[in-house]
Design a protein around this motif. Structure first.
Motif, PDB file in Angstrom:
ATOM      1  N   GLN C  98       0.854  -1.192   0.000  1.00  0.00           N
ATOM      2  CA  GLN C  98       0.000   0.000   0.000  1.00  0.00           C
ATOM      3  C   GLN C  98       0.891   1.243   0.000  1.00  0.00           C
ATOM      4  N   THR C  99       0.441   2.267  -0.692  1.00  0.00           N
ATOM      5  CA  THR C  99       1.140   3.542  -0.614  1.00  0.00           C
ATOM      6  C   THR C  99       0.591   4.363   0.552  1.00  0.00           C
ATOM      7  N   VAL C 100       1.285   5.469   0.860  1.00  0.00           N
ATOM      8  CA  VAL C 100       0.799   6.355   1.925  1.00  0.00           C
ATOM      9  C   VAL C 100      -0.223   7.307   1.334  1.00  0.00           C
ATOM     10  N   THR C 101      -1.427   6.863   1.259  1.00  0.00           N
ATOM     11  CA  THR C 101      -2.467   7.681   0.661  1.00  0.00           C
ATOM     12  C   THR C 101      -3.800   7.276   1.264  1.00  0.00           C
ATOM     13  N   HIS C 102      -4.775   8.120   1.123  1.00  0.00           N
ATOM     14  CA  HIS C 102      -6.076   7.780   1.691  1.00  0.00           C
ATOM     15  C   HIS C 102      -6.901   6.923   0.725  1.00  0.00           C
ATOM     16  N   LYS C 334      -6.106  16.583   7.615  1.00  0.00           N
ATOM     17  CA  LYS C 334      -6.725  16.359   6.290  1.00  0.00           C
ATOM     18  C   LYS C 334      -6.575  14.887   5.880  1.00  0.00           C
ATOM     19  N   PHE C 335      -5.354  14.408   5.960  1.00  0.00           N
ATOM     20  CA  PHE C 335      -5.063  13.012   5.613  1.00  0.00           C
ATOM     21  C   PHE C 335      -5.920  12.071   6.470  1.00  0.00           C
ATOM     22  N   ALA C 336      -5.962  12.381   7.760  1.00  0.00           N
ATOM     23  CA  ALA C 336      -6.723  11.534   8.690  1.00  0.00           C
ATOM     24  C   ALA C 336      -8.204  11.549   8.335  1.00  0.00           C
ATOM     25  N   GLU C 337      -8.702  12.716   7.990  1.00  0.00           N
ATOM     26  CA  GLU C 337     -10.134  12.805   7.650  1.00  0.00           C
ATOM     27  C   GLU C 337     -10.456  11.996   6.400  1.00  0.00           C
ATOM     28  N   ASN C 338      -9.570  12.101   5.412  1.00  0.00           N
ATOM     29  CA  ASN C 338      -9.804  11.348   4.181  1.00  0.00           C
ATOM     30  C   ASN C 338      -9.761   9.839   4.429  1.00  0.00           C
ATOM     31  N   LEU C 339      -8.791   9.442   5.220  1.00  0.00           N
ATOM     32  CA  LEU C 339      -8.638   8.018   5.498  1.00  0.00           C
ATOM     33  C   LEU C 339      -9.805   7.527   6.366  1.00  0.00           C
ATOM     34  N   TYR C 340     -10.169   8.375   7.310  1.00  0.00           N
ATOM     35  CA  TYR C 340     -11.268   8.023   8.220  1.00  0.00           C
ATOM     36  C   TYR C 340     -12.550   7.722   7.448  1.00  0.00           C
ATOM     37  N   ALA C 341     -12.732   8.483   6.377  1.00  0.00           N
ATOM     38  CA  ALA C 341     -13.954   8.323   5.582  1.00  0.00           C
ATOM     39  C   ALA C 341     -14.028   6.963   4.906  1.00  0.00           C
ATOM     40  N   THR C 342     -12.900   6.288   4.800  1.00  0.00           N
ATOM     41  CA  THR C 342     -12.913   4.967   4.146  1.00  0.00           C
ATOM     42  C   THR C 342     -13.105   3.831   5.140  1.00  0.00           C
ATOM     43  N   PRO C 346     -16.090   2.769  11.993  1.00  0.00           N
ATOM     44  CA  PRO C 346     -15.024   3.017  12.970  1.00  0.00           C
ATOM     45  C   PRO C 346     -15.615   3.117  14.384  1.00  0.00           C
ATOM     46  N   ASN C 347     -14.875   2.613  15.358  1.00  0.00           N
ATOM     47  CA  ASN C 347     -15.412   2.597  16.720  1.00  0.00           C
ATOM     48  C   ASN C 347     -14.869   3.724  17.605  1.00  0.00           C
ATOM     49  N   LYS C 348     -14.106   4.622  17.017  1.00  0.00           N
ATOM     50  CA  LYS C 348     -13.616   5.789  17.768  1.00  0.00           C
ATOM     51  C   LYS C 348     -13.693   7.007  16.860  1.00  0.00           C
ATOM     52  N   PRO C 349     -13.952   8.170  17.459  1.00  0.00           N
ATOM     53  CA  PRO C 349     -14.015   9.386  16.628  1.00  0.00           C
ATOM     54  C   PRO C 349     -12.616   9.938  16.353  1.00  0.00           C
ATOM     55  N   TRP C 396      -5.486  -2.138   4.721  1.00  0.00           N
ATOM     56  CA  TRP C 396      -4.642  -1.234   3.924  1.00  0.00           C
ATOM     57  C   TRP C 396      -4.551   0.135   4.587  1.00  0.00           C
ATOM     58  N   GLN C 397      -5.601   0.502   5.313  1.00  0.00           N
ATOM     59  CA  GLN C 397      -5.548   1.795   5.991  1.00  0.00           C
ATOM     60  C   GLN C 397      -4.436   1.812   7.042  1.00  0.00           C
ATOM     61  N   ALA C 398      -4.209   0.670   7.679  1.00  0.00           N
ATOM     62  CA  ALA C 398      -3.136   0.596   8.659  1.00  0.00           C
ATOM     63  C   ALA C 398      -1.781   0.763   7.977  1.00  0.00           C
ATOM     64  N   VAL C 399      -1.639   0.154   6.802  1.00  0.00           N
ATOM     65  CA  VAL C 399      -0.384   0.299   6.064  1.00  0.00           C
ATOM     66  C   VAL C 399      -0.172   1.760   5.656  1.00  0.00           C
TER      67      VAL C 399
END
Lengths: 464, 464, 464, 464
Positions: C98-102, C334-342, C346-349, C396-399
């Protein structure tokens, strides 16, 4: 005994046909009463009693309760050789109650029904035996005619117990017939069959409180089925394996302590059935092992494949050609058309019931306890068009037609062919000799009879 | 109403205990008769009648056949607020007939049995209600006491229909108890539960002649089970899924036209049960699709998880401590030891029946239709050691013990605790207020009650 | 050694934090290179080499290839008691490149990826060990600090072989950490785990010409799976059973001669895992029996549940509170928000990464070869918010997150907490004594260590 | 063209046989090199190149890369009518590497092998084409001879793409042969076949941490297989269904996001295959539904049943009788005996390779892409005893024998029969006319050709 001239033989056949037509109402009455009784295997007390009474009234000597089966009997008339036997079946099938109508409509809710036409089978065979008896009585034929009351064909394997008890030992030829949607006397083998109930015992537990303490007997049944279904790929392609789950647990909230599945294995060769059955037992043992349950099984039934006899079939065929097919009157045609419309992909057209099928040896996939008889006595049979062409046995349409006038016409035809064939055999010893020679070659030299169902007692309560 | 002083309250409790001991034989007699009746869910005509008669004789006014259930009733005494209800169950379980012995020995072959101790439940609850009634009658207590005759707890969800019918609407607190192998009044939730019968319809065919024309309804049941068993990995771990095959085909030689499987889904949260049930329905629809059969299902039962109430449990606990555990005499000890020896990995030692379990909130995995009641009225309950320690409900050992003097001791203890708890609540309105406050917080603001079993009628014949 | 005063201790902790911040770029560089290497279990040659080089350059003495594992090592600094060890993992997972991307976007097609954040684990632990080393070198702390290079955590059970080889025998306390989506130092157990490959051997045959001559090894795998899936109902509810089919046959037209399935069994108690594994073996043996194939199995891995240690956790927790959570800058947000949306439910905000979770003992369901270590040495660990809140490991999000600056912040926090905790322990012998006392009570008196994976050699090629 | 006299025709046949014996070493060399290459379907670059080079050197005009398949070619010699084509296959099977020995012994670990004898097929067919070419060149025969280089018979369906591309449109008769354990030129049909890969997509999750969040693609594969195995009971008995799981998940600790199963369906009638395939797709769709996954499938191959042609078979048979069977020398006899001893229930005795099987039409259960050709051009073939009697294709014994001198004898026999048959057809137009008449009747009037594999491109990488 000297062989009669052709014209004498023809005279006798004409007389036999006339006699059967004369008694038609009586024969139909018998078939209808058995249709109404619709008694399940080994429970055919009224049906058996009715037939025995008729045999006794006609002067036959009747041995009741043979082979430790209350509803089995042998009715005999005449004396000396040759001995020709005619089989009569009379058991119904569960859950197939039906009225005589072209719509699916239960006669008795959840009740049994004659989906295999054994009411006709019994009555038609009896009519043939009775007609022959009159000829022996009148001196135009000599020898012995027997009517075998053979219960529980459907899964009860009645004839196998009768075979095991030696009741066919002194018979020269056995005859039988079966209702169908067509007229056929070609040699036809069947599948050998072996059936058993596999019983699994687990550890009960409250399924919500402590499922981890339970071991499910139903799991075992499903695991066995799973492996048996996988086995389907790895058996000869003519094999049949089928089962129903006869006990699938008590209540969802208890891990099932007991479960049971009832299997049949079939194949054209009885030896292969033995081998496949042993493989099936492996799946049951494995299922018990893998689900931590225990298993025992009970062989319920077992019958040999029918050994066809071309010599005998040829005689029967010639008589069937003489008798011909079944013609419908306008009302019957209407009924047939309506019923035909409900069939799922029928494989014969309406109208074909008027013809006799060409003489082509074939291998059927169903089983019959006639199989065991055929390995002990040269045996032959025929079918007549008692059902709508294209319909299948064991369906509500078969029950519906089996109580109709269409079925009665087919039944009387069968009675005539059986009687004429018996007459041929009683008159010409060379016919029997030829049949016997073929039969010995087919069985093979080393044949020894061991019933597939082993030493078990007749399962008199298997339909209770 | 003013709050009584402690000594007054203690006096009343002493009186209640004395009254229950006084009527012990009568209460035992009721429990024994119900044990003997062993009537299945919604068929508890004699059991219900017996209880109603006792209630009427004691001066309660009885409403029969409530919630469109012939065996459901509400017996009421007194008037005005507060209204305290006590539930009484009385249905037996199928296939668990058992004598009172330490060996497994059927009382009636294949018969039903009180494997969940509901004979004790009913009689004990009634004894409590009757004792309270005497205090109201005598003026030492005021308010209303109700005895709810709640049928068909085992899979019939009787209380849910009673809840749906609004029969608990004006009640302040509902009390219940249950026989067990220990004495406990801790707050304890249960699993919500939803059960349904999935019915598959195939195309019948002779399984030997033309299996390719058939489509097996039993195949569909097994395919559904297969997918449901796979689903086990993908559900929250507290989930319970269990099933029995209630119809697995008629005879091996017919491709099954009909088959049926009966499922339960349970989880501590009723909303999760709803979601899991929808997933289960998917497996049924898929099974029908993949086996070319059709499917319909009927929701049979459904109950909410019990909403525990710590405030009420604390009151009950204090009374249970006062009453104490169960001591065996020599004969009982012997019986218990013999029965104990038959248990599979018991989780409590013999002797522990003399103690009260510590007050520890917990989550049970079984279900109860008390669940729905508890979301409509603050509710609490207790268990007493009517069974041998370490034994499980729904086993023959539970049936055996449930008819013994051991069980009667536990039952009388329960009756005392229920009566004393009701007395506490009738005397001190602040207790009810506190319970209600906790209860409203637990339910959540937006709670609206929709029974898991929907709009279906009571399945009055589900045990026929 | 005398216990330092609080202010002295605080000074040391400040110094440790400063040192870790000072070396941040170097630590990040190490973690990035390991992220890029993405080496699978026991193949971590470059990652191990990199860490060993750093340790050597920093003056640690390094033992390479310990426990017969080329990539395992122990780096040691200082001398005498106490001995504090810090573990570092560095293996990647297959198929999670995986690359570092959302967005989901493979770095290397079908390649491996650090979906469990072990690149961070190794680098962060190393940073802590190095910081402590400076204090020992400078004389402010005394004793021994060890950095354990522990390969193949993901299914390879590297630490178990290291434990079996006695490499932890003289250690007082072992420390570890793990990247997560939150900051937590509560005591947390894991599941014990045992994994094995079950290999089935059948009889090959042309699947079209002569399937009846074949016995399918794949049938056996499916039969085993079937029974294992049924077993799910009858195991304790915290159990995990999961499998993949690692060989499902060669070509459809050949009845599979060989097939293989790879199973894990997990449960919070290692003894239960042993029992469940034995039951699983039964299903494999049964599957072989019922499909007429043969079976052998190889235990691949096995690890004990982690024995939590509340005394040690409390020390770690206090240090984590000091260090605090992770704050995002605008770009990271920003990165976190984009990734979070995928994320799937999720069990935590988002935002919760800034807090430390309350100190609540819990039981995790994953497994770790830290388990075996924890039964041999008092052990504790923590997690820091290297991932987006609400995301799961092995995705993949963890990667993606694991290669980002967010992850680096979490890693440096972990390094600080580890170092500060080691400092506490090196300074105050009573802390170690208390931890040891708790640990001995938890293990039980009779504990003897037998690895779940038995005597097998390290499976050095299990990822080849 | 005038029909030659019998003696002229015999002269030509003698010449053809002599020519084939003359070139025996060259033909054996070709077969050995292809055996050594052991190239999988569509990867037969060296094998195809070798054959094309030989054809070019012999003066054939070669069209390479026909039908968008790099390894397919048509080599043509002569001109005008009639056009006789001979097919040559040359692909190997995966995982069946083997040395020429009577023990199972891999040549290349995990490597491919010529378990179906296509190395012989190609070389023998080529030898026949070359011999005919010499006669055309010499003027003793006129017309066109073609050698079709047909790749990827094993699952790649090479000829179907060649058929779809119209490459057989102007051919009068197509000839082929196949190595076997016996000599036979009887008319023989095959099963039609359709194969597809079913791909399931689930939701990955950590199998220990959050299995309830995952939806397993492997579950879906197993559910599909379950329903497909149930379907076995409900298909015509000549049907074949077989599958391998080509992707069964990545690692046990991840709920499989992807899984794949590769199925074949076969039946003697291509129309039935279409219907059964549609039913199989239903099981896949149902499996996806019931496991909450998604599914797509790719048709991989598909071929018609071979339409036998009795007229052509009779000509071939007469030539096979002339050529006779295969005799072993002492060394070959020894090799054969050793190999024979390893066979599982061989169905023919050693020695039977010397005879020609009687002319009896039959139905084979395997499939061949010759099927499609046979519905577009009258086609016939034969087998010769290249393998040990009683051995089966697709076994290591077939590979072992296929590289031996035994195989070469069979191959040269086949070459002779093919050449002599081509000579008959080139000489006598009435033979072709008769074959064509029979062929048109067999196909039926309304026949239109739609490949079972539809419009898909050749799967050039299906063996990569």
């Amino acid at each position: 005994m000297s062989v009669l001239s052709t014209s004498q033989a023809d005279n006798i056949k004409d007389t036999l046909q006339t006699a059967i037509d004369r008694d038609a109402n009586e024969t139909i009455e018998i078939s209808q009463r058995i249709w109404d009784y619709a008694e399940l295997g080994y429970q055919e007390f009224k049906s058996s009693e009715l037939l025995q009474q008729n045999a006794q009234m006609a002067g036959f000597s009747v041995k009741s309760g043979v082979a430790d089966i209350p509803t089995a009997f042998v009715a005999s008339y005449g004396s000396g050789s040759p001995v020709i036997g005619i089989m009569g079946e009379f058991d119904a099938l569960p859950g197939l109650s039906q009225t005589v109508t072209h719509e699916r409509e239960e006669h008795v809710e959840g009740g049994a029904g004659h989906a295999c036409g054994h009411n006709l089978f019994a009555a038609g065979s009896w009519a043939a035996a009775k007609a022959i008896k009159e000829q022996i009585e009148g001196g135009t034929l000599s020898g012995t005619i027997r009517f075998y009351g053979t219960p529980a064909e459907e899964g009860g394997a009645g004839k196998v117990y009768m075979a095991r008890a030696g009741l066919f030992e002194d018979v020269d030829v056995m005859l039988h017939w079966h209702p169908a949607g067509f007229n056929d006397a070609s040699p036809r083998s069947t599948n050998a069959n072996k059936g058993a109930k596999f019983r699994f015992h687990g550890i009960p537990a409250h399924a919500a409180l402590s499922p981890e303490k339970g071991r499910s007997a139903l799991d075992a049944v499903e695991a066995m089925n799973f492996m048996a279904n996988l086995m389907r790929e790895h058996v000869p392609e003519a094999t049949r394996i089928h089962y129903v789950i006869t006990n699938g647990g008590e209540a969802p909230n208890v891990v099932p302590e007991f479960a049971e599945v009832f299997y049949y294995i079939r194949h054209p060769d009885f030896q292969t059935v033995r081998e496949l059955f042993d493989r099936l037992v492996l799946t049951a043992e494995a299922a018990a092992m893998g689900t931590e349950t225990t298993m025992e099984y009970e062989v319920i039934n077992g019958s040999y494949n029918i050994l066809p006899n071309e010599a005998l079939s040829r005689i029967t065929y010639n008589n069937l050609i003489k008798v011909g097919g079944v013609s419908y009157n306008a009302e019957e045609q209407k009924f047939a058309e309506n019923l035909y419309a409900t069939l799922y992909k029928p494989n014969k057209p309406l109208g074909s019931q008027e013809n006799v099928e060409p003489f082509i040896p074939s291998a059927g996939r169903a089983s019959s306890d006639v199989g065991d008889v055929s390995w002990l006595v040269p045996t032959t049979g025929l079918t007549t068009a008692c059902l709508i062409p294209g319909s299948y046995l064991h369906t509500w349409q078969a029950v519906a037609a089996g109580g109709s006038s269409i079925a009665h016409k087919g039944m009387l035809n069968a009675a005539k062919v059986l009687a004429m064939t018996a007459a041929d055999l009683l008159q010409d010893p060379t016919l029997i000799a030829a049949a016997r020679e073929e039969w010995e070659a087919s069985r093979g030299e080393d044949f020894e009879y061991y019933p597939l169902l082993g030493e078990r007692e007749p399962p008199l309560d298997y339909r209770k």
